[in-house]
Design a protein around this motif. Structure first.
Motif, PDB file in Angstrom:
ATOM      1  N   UNK A  39      30.571  92.424 113.276  1.00 36.41           N
ATOM      2  CA  UNK A  39      30.908  91.380 114.249  1.00 36.41           C
ATOM      3  C   UNK A  39      32.410  91.274 114.465  1.00 36.41           C
ATOM      4  N   UNK A  40      33.187  91.426 113.404  1.00 41.27           N
ATOM      5  CA  UNK A  40      34.646  91.266 113.523  1.00 41.27           C
ATOM      6  C   UNK A  40      35.353  92.619 113.663  1.00 41.27           C
ATOM      7  N   UNK A  41      34.551  93.684 113.801  1.00 45.42           N
ATOM      8  CA  UNK A  41      35.093  95.031 113.998  1.00 45.42           C
ATOM      9  C   UNK A  41      36.064  95.421 112.878  1.00 45.42           C
ATOM     10  N   UNK A  42      35.578  95.274 111.640  1.00 46.52           N
ATOM     11  CA  UNK A  42      36.403  95.580 110.480  1.00 46.52           C
ATOM     12  C   UNK A  42      35.682  96.575 109.575  1.00 46.52           C
ATOM     13  N   UNK A  43      36.408  97.565 109.097  1.00 47.85           N
ATOM     14  CA  UNK A  43      35.856  98.524 108.148  1.00 47.85           C
ATOM     15  C   UNK A  43      35.699  97.860 106.778  1.00 47.85           C
ATOM     16  N   UNK A  44      34.735  98.343 105.989  1.00 46.00           N
ATOM     17  CA  UNK A  44      34.485  97.792 104.648  1.00 46.00           C
ATOM     18  C   UNK A  44      35.762  97.739 103.810  1.00 46.00           C
ATOM     19  N   UNK A  45      36.462  98.861 103.774  1.00 46.70           N
ATOM     20  CA  UNK A  45      37.609  98.966 102.890  1.00 46.70           C
ATOM     21  C   UNK A  45      38.883  98.387 103.498  1.00 46.70           C
ATOM     22  N   UNK A  46      38.762  97.878 104.726  1.00 42.24           N
ATOM     23  CA  UNK A  46      39.901  97.222 105.365  1.00 42.24           C
ATOM     24  C   UNK A  46      39.745  95.702 105.375  1.00 42.24           C
ATOM     25  N   UNK A  47      38.642  95.191 104.831  1.00 41.11           N
ATOM     26  CA  UNK A  47      38.412  93.740 104.818  1.00 41.11           C
ATOM     27  C   UNK A  47      39.495  93.045 104.004  1.00 41.11           C
ATOM     28  N   UNK A  83      35.651  94.746  93.247  1.00 47.14           N
ATOM     29  CA  UNK A  83      36.291  95.062  91.970  1.00 47.14           C
ATOM     30  C   UNK A  83      35.970  96.496  91.554  1.00 47.14           C
ATOM     31  N   UNK A  84      34.716  96.879  91.713  1.00 47.53           N
ATOM     32  CA  UNK A  84      34.286  98.255  91.399  1.00 47.53           C
ATOM     33  C   UNK A  84      35.024  99.252  92.284  1.00 47.53           C
ATOM     34  N   UNK A  85      35.152  98.930  93.591  1.00 45.91           N
ATOM     35  CA  UNK A  85      35.844  99.835  94.515  1.00 45.91           C
ATOM     36  C   UNK A  85      37.307 100.009  94.118  1.00 45.91           C
TER      37      UNK A  85
END
Length: 335
Positions: A39-47, A83-85
């Motif tokens: 919805x907000x056009x954001x990548x997982x790792x860019x949140x 945290x895992x990432x």
């Protein structure tokens, strides 16, 4: 991204010992997070931290999770995933590290009454195999205080026979939250009903054999999930939902209030009765399988019989003459 999520869930399952139920909740949480990020056009790792604050607060609230307690597992999943990432080097730092858990007052649990438990125990038709099985299940839930997840996981080897005070007794080895195990003495009434169930000829005709040579303890009767040729072994295990449906069915037949018709209400009855009989906190914590004694202490607020007797004896009104004293004495003399 799906592959990364699966890797994290495997890590939580095998390295952290999370139950399958918890894994399902975590997967649901990340599915909702994915919906939000799209919805907000954001990548997982860019949140960002702010993104995750909006997700765990306002966004989930608008999606129907208005109770703060219902959002806590979502926050846990987000914090653990990022945290895992970060530990794996996918991120420099976790953006979820400081995402707070929503605050909520602690509600007292809803407890089944002793009168309702008695009605429930008499509800099954003990002339049928279904009734014998259901009676044994209810006796174990009420008499041992199991979580329904622990009950469903029981195998025949979970029943251990010991001699206690020169008497043969049954002990259950239970595996519940976080794959933690504990051993529980089985009340004599529950042991008797378990024995009748295990000796029932219809049970002996069911293939309950597991790959390790053990056997499923409580079996399902209706098969709606697999082919008839596969309806054996693990596929015969009774599921959590079936236990809930059984309690609701019998409870409605007996006129038990709806709020008491849940497996955890039976567990709360067990915890409350332990407190009523002044079992010490350490023993109650062990029997209930609580990691934190503060969780066990909530039953101090639910145990009313003893505290009512104490108040009747010790309160100031009991020690003076009031306008109600003579009337109360007459009513007790002529009930």
């Amino acid at each position: 991204m799906d592959e990364l999520i699966d890797q994290w869930l495997d890590f939580m399952r095998h390295n952290r010992g999370r139950s399958e139920r918890t894994i399902q909740v975590y997967r649901l949480a990340l599915t909702r997070l994915e919906e939000f990020l799209v919805e907000i056009n954001r990548d997982w790792l860019a949140a960002t931290h702010d993104d995750l604050l909006v997700f765990t607060g306002l966004w989930l609230h608008r999606k129907g999770l208005k109770d703060p307690l219902s959002r806590r597992p979502m926050v846990s999943a987000v914090r653990e995933f990022y945290r895992w990432a970060a530990v794996r080097g996918l991120l420099a730092n976790s953006p979820a590290a400081a995402v707070p858990y929503p605050r909520a007052g602690r509600k007292l649990p809803r407890v089944m009454t002793l009168a309702s438990a008695e009605k429930l125990m008499w509800a099954p038709e003990f002339g049928s195999f279904n009734g014998v099985r259901d009676g044994a299940i209810l006796a174990v839930l009420i008499g041992c205080g199991l979580r329904v997840s622990g009950l469903a996981r029981l195998n025949e080897s979970s029943i251990q026979r010991e001699v206690i005070d020169n008497q043969p007794r049954l002990v259950l080895q239970v595996t519940e939250k976080g794959n933690k195990q504990r051993r529980l003495p089985v009340p004599e009434q529950a042991a008797l009903l378990l024995g009748i169930y295990l000796e029932h000829p219809e049970l002996k005709a069911i293939d309950r054999l597991l790959p390790d040579g053990d056997q499923v303890l409580f079996v399902s009767i209706r098969n709606r999930t697999v082919g008839e040729h596969e309806y054996r072994g693990e596929n015969r295990r009774l599921r959590r939902g079936a236990v809930l449906a059984m309690i609701k069915k019998y409870g409605k037949q007996q006129g038990i209030p709806e709020e008491q018709l849940h497996p955890h209400a039976l567990r709360h009855l067990y915890g409350t009765e332990l407190r009523e009989d002044e079992i010490d906190l350490v023993t109650r914590q062990r029997l209930m399988g609580h990691a934190d004694p503060k969780t066990t202490e909530i039953y101090d607020h639910l145990a009313m019989r003893k505290v009512t007797r104490d108040v009747d004896r010790a309160n100031p009104l009991a020690k003076i003459r009031t306008p109600a004293s003579d009337l109360l004495r007459q009513l007790k003399a002529n009930p």
